[in-house]
Design an enzyme around this catalytic site. Structure first.
Site, short mmCIF file in Angstrom:
data_model
loop_
_atom_site.label_atom_id
_atom_site.label_comp_id
_atom_site.label_asym_id
_atom_site.label_seq_id
_atom_site.Cartn_x
_atom_site.Cartn_y
_atom_site.Cartn_z
N TYR A 65 -78.29 11.74 24.00
CA TYR A 65 -77.26 11.79 24.90
C TYR A 65 -75.71 10.92 25.06
CZ TYR A 65 -77.89 10.44 29.29
OH TYR A 65 -78.54 9.82 30.72
N CYS A 66 -74.31 11.45 24.89
CA CYS A 66 -73.11 10.75 25.20
C CYS A 66 -72.24 11.46 26.06
CB CYS A 66 -72.40 10.11 23.89
SG CYS A 66 -71.52 11.36 23.46
N HIS A 67 -70.99 11.50 26.72
CA HIS A 67 -70.34 12.06 27.33
C HIS A 67 -70.42 13.86 27.01
CE1 HIS A 67 -65.76 12.10 29.75
NE2 HIS A 67 -66.94 12.79 29.90
#
Length: 110
Positions: A65-67
């Site tokens: 995951y990221c933003h």
């Protein structure tokens, strides 16, 4: 592009509550992680992934995951291109922002 499976924040929350064995891989920048994070996640910024492939376990589900889910999808594709089995790779749809909206409503958003 290699097809990467998606997982929603709700589905991930259910897996974590069921103690499903998985690795959370946070590929955001350190300043983003300092702002908010999902407890227990492994943090390797996207640009450092090539240097740390040996630290990422295989043969276990990896939720990246990221933003918002764009960088993490790129990392998932990179891992797949470098020998990781796509059966174990998941991209968190909507990233940590979706997690904050759907699961941890007290988490700060940016």
């Amino acid at each position: 592009m290699i097809p990467i499976k998606s997982i929603t924040a709700i589905e991930l929350d259910q897996k974590l509550k069921q103690q499903h064995k998985l690795v959370l891989l946070d590929v955001r920048e350190p300043s983003e992680v300092n702002f908010c994070k999902i407890e227990g996640a492994m943090h390797i910024p996207m640009n450092l992934i090539p240097l740390h492939l040996d630290k990422i376990p295989d043969e276990i589900d990896i939720v990246i995951y990221c933003h918002h889910g764009v960088r993490s999808l790129n990392v998932a594709n990179y891992l797949a291109e470098n020998g990781f089995d796509t059966d174990y790779l998941y991209n968190l749809t909507g990233g940590i922002d979706a997690w904050a909206l759907m699961v941890n409503k007290n988490m700060p958003r940016y």
